[in-house]
Design an enzyme around this catalytic site. Sequence first.
Site, PDB file in Angstrom:
ATOM      1  N   ARG A 177       9.903   5.549  -3.145  1.00  0.00           N
ATOM      2  CA  ARG A 177      10.286   6.493  -4.206  1.00  0.00           C
ATOM      3  C   ARG A 177      11.733   6.906  -4.108  1.00  0.00           C
ATOM      4  NH1 ARG A 177       5.990   9.992  -2.475  1.00  0.00           N
ATOM      5  NH2 ARG A 177       4.114   9.148  -3.425  1.00  0.00           N
TER       6      ARG A 177
ATOM      7  N   ARG B  98      -0.050   5.613  16.215  1.00  0.00           N
ATOM      8  CA  ARG B  98       0.110   6.967  15.671  1.00  0.00           C
ATOM      9  C   ARG B  98      -0.630   7.988  16.513  1.00  0.00           C
ATOM     10  NH1 ARG B  98      -2.511   5.188   9.812  1.00  0.00           N
ATOM     11  NH2 ARG B  98      -4.379   4.234  10.672  1.00  0.00           N
TER      12      ARG B  98
ATOM     13  N   ARG C 273       0.831  -1.203   0.000  1.00  0.00           N
ATOM     14  CA  ARG C 273       0.000   0.000   0.000  1.00  0.00           C
ATOM     15  C   ARG C 273       0.867   1.254   0.000  1.00  0.00           C
ATOM     16  NH1 ARG C 273      -5.199  -0.006   2.057  1.00  0.00           N
ATOM     17  NH2 ARG C 273      -4.816   1.849   3.290  1.00  0.00           N
TER      18      ARG C 273
ATOM     19  N   TYR D  17      -9.941  -4.842   2.470  1.00  0.00           N
ATOM     20  CA  TYR D  17      -9.235  -3.663   2.980  1.00  0.00           C
ATOM     21  C   TYR D  17      -9.384  -2.523   1.962  1.00  0.00           C
ATOM     22  CZ  TYR D  17      -5.184  -1.449   5.390  1.00  0.00           C
ATOM     23  OH  TYR D  17      -4.332  -0.623   6.092  1.00  0.00           O
TER      24      TYR D  17
ATOM     25  N   ARG E  24      -9.114  -6.687  13.025  1.00  0.00           N
ATOM     26  CA  ARG E  24      -8.282  -5.942  13.947  1.00  0.00           C
ATOM     27  C   ARG E  24      -9.120  -4.781  14.449  1.00  0.00           C
ATOM     28  NH1 ARG E  24      -4.737  -7.343  17.281  1.00  0.00           N
ATOM     29  NH2 ARG E  24      -3.073  -5.821  17.588  1.00  0.00           N
TER      30      ARG E  24
ATOM     31  N   ASP F  88     -10.031   1.209   0.483  1.00  0.00           N
ATOM     32  CA  ASP F  88      -9.962   2.637   0.775  1.00  0.00           C
ATOM     33  C   ASP F  88     -11.284   3.265   0.364  1.00  0.00           C
ATOM     34  OD1 ASP F  88      -7.363   2.674   1.783  1.00  0.00           O
ATOM     35  OD2 ASP F  88      -6.485   2.765  -0.224  1.00  0.00           O
TER      36      ASP F  88
ATOM     37  N   GLU G 247      -3.849   6.336  18.712  1.00  0.00           N
ATOM     38  CA  GLU G 247      -4.538   5.175  18.141  1.00  0.00           C
ATOM     39  C   GLU G 247      -3.877   3.886  18.639  1.00  0.00           C
ATOM     40  OE1 GLU G 247      -5.424   6.029  14.004  1.00  0.00           O
ATOM     41  OE2 GLU G 247      -5.269   3.889  13.563  1.00  0.00           O
TER      42      GLU G 247
HETATM   43  N1  UDP Z   1       3.334   0.694   7.876  1.00  0.00           N
HETATM   44  C1  UDP Z   1       4.530   0.610   8.544  1.00  0.00           C
HETATM   45  N2  UDP Z   1       5.062   1.740   9.094  1.00  0.00           N
HETATM   46  C2  UDP Z   1       4.458   2.934   8.999  1.00  0.00           C
HETATM   47  C3  UDP Z   1       3.245   3.030   8.300  1.00  0.00           C
HETATM   48  C4  UDP Z   1       2.700   1.879   7.758  1.00  0.00           C
HETATM   49  O1  UDP Z   1       5.105  -0.468   8.658  1.00  0.00           O
HETATM   50  O2  UDP Z   1       5.007   3.925   9.530  1.00  0.00           O
HETATM   51  C5  UDP Z   1       2.775  -0.554   7.316  1.00  0.00           C
HETATM   52  C6  UDP Z   1       1.872  -1.268   8.325  1.00  0.00           C
HETATM   53  O3  UDP Z   1       2.022  -2.663   8.116  1.00  0.00           O
HETATM   54  C7  UDP Z   1       0.505  -0.827   7.899  1.00  0.00           C
HETATM   55  C8  UDP Z   1       0.665  -0.790   6.389  1.00  0.00           C
HETATM   56  O4  UDP Z   1       1.979  -0.295   6.188  1.00  0.00           O
HETATM   57  O5  UDP Z   1      -0.486  -1.724   8.335  1.00  0.00           O
HETATM   58  C9  UDP Z   1      -0.343   0.059   5.655  1.00  0.00           C
HETATM   59  O6  UDP Z   1      -0.268   1.371   6.147  1.00  0.00           O
HETATM   60  P1  UDP Z   1      -1.449   2.424   5.884  1.00  0.00           P
HETATM   61  O7  UDP Z   1      -0.964   3.764   6.323  1.00  0.00           O
HETATM   62  O8  UDP Z   1      -1.917   2.268   4.492  1.00  0.00           O
HETATM   63  O9  UDP Z   1      -2.550   1.880   6.903  1.00  0.00           O
HETATM   64  P2  UDP Z   1      -3.989   2.469   7.352  1.00  0.00           P
HETATM   65  O10 UDP Z   1      -3.889   3.960   7.267  1.00  0.00           O
HETATM   66  O11 UDP Z   1      -5.000   1.844   6.454  1.00  0.00           O
HETATM   67  O12 UDP Z   1      -4.078   1.997   8.768  1.00  0.00           O
END
Ligand code: UDP
Length: 367
Positions: free
Chosen positions: A176, A281, A172, A349, A249, A351, A301
């Site tokens: 870059r 986060r 996801r 999952y 989850r 968006d 969170e």
């Molecule tokens: N992820 C990570 N570190 C980060 C942010 C994301 O390892 O700092 C990984 C983690 O496994 C997460 C996945 O990337 O579940 C997808 O992140 P995304 O931000 O897309 O998750 P969402 O916002 O849907 O919770």
Amino acid sequence: MKKYDYLIVGAGLFGSTFAYEASKKGKKCLVIDKRNHIGGNIYCENINGINVHKYGAHIFHTSNKDVWNYVNQFVEFNNYINSPIANYNGELYNLPFNMNTFTKLWNVVTPEEAKNKIEEQKKEFNIKEPQNLEEQAISLIGKDIYEKLIKGYTEKQWGKKCNELPAFIIKRLPVRFTFDNNYFNDRYQGIPIGGYNKIIEKMLLNCDIELNVDYLKEKEKYNSLADKVIYTGMIDEYFDYSLGNLEYRSLEFKTELLENIDNYQGNAVINYTDEITPYTRIIEHKHFEFNNCKTTVITKEYPRNWKIGDEAYYPVNDDKNNQLFEQYKLLSNKEDNIIFGGRLGNYKYYDMDKVIESALELVKEEI
Ligand code: UDP
């Protein structure tokens, strides 16, 4: 003749998109929700003039121009670009993984140097075809980033070891070799000016709405009101977990109003990627909307194990659960007059843009 053409169970984005389109086409819709408000997980609560994303941060992004135009008919979007920061034991890194991350971590200067560094680390592990999230992560960005920015976060977030998780989850995130901190690759992005509630309120303007309703407890009564049901709740719960439960989850949100602070962390999203900090986060909601009021609201969170009765936020789309879902799907095909949709009904999952796409797809087939 029943009173409604459609009973829509769940006033989230999927149900509301369907309800809007159906009512536009002259169908009578009753939308019910077990919560005391509409909007599902995109609902915002206004605290001191700040739109607080009550069920987790939602940043709208899409590459689908039709979907972008679609949402813009309800509300104008601001120019917010998501650029989260990762905090690993007090060291700050830019996300997604890009040249800013690589230079800070390795002191490299050019994209070539960064690529070489990743290649070098990847070689140690001799990964051909990544079989799980750990192998996928190491082959995309190497061991150092995996250990500092992915492992701790991911294992907290999913409650499983990275080598037991599906690889797609980490895909996801963009990788870059430019100095670009935009978390998404999508063409269009933003936050609705005035909040997400505006979208849902407009979508449901011509529908009847009942809140605080537990559909599964009063199924007969509500089914008798409409020709057809659109169900956006958990598919396994609908069948009373008869084949066993799917894994989800859950999350707990701890929100604080900080009345004497106008800028707590300088960014909307800061990820805590170590394994000890119990939250994944901190969201500072005002930065989503460039709000310069004198107070601020933050939300920590906390990922949580899910058990029956808890709020399900994420499906755990590994092979085992996907197979079980397919079996539930076979059951659902046998049910008359009910269609399952949305993140929970489809166990995907999704968006937000994918939710809208799939609701519009359903409208096309259905009406
Ligand atoms: N992820 C990570 N570190 C980060 C942010 C994301 O390892 O700092 C990984 C983690 O496994 C997460 C996945 O990337 O579940 C997808 O992140 P995304 O931000 O897309 O998750 P969402 O916002 O849907 O919770």
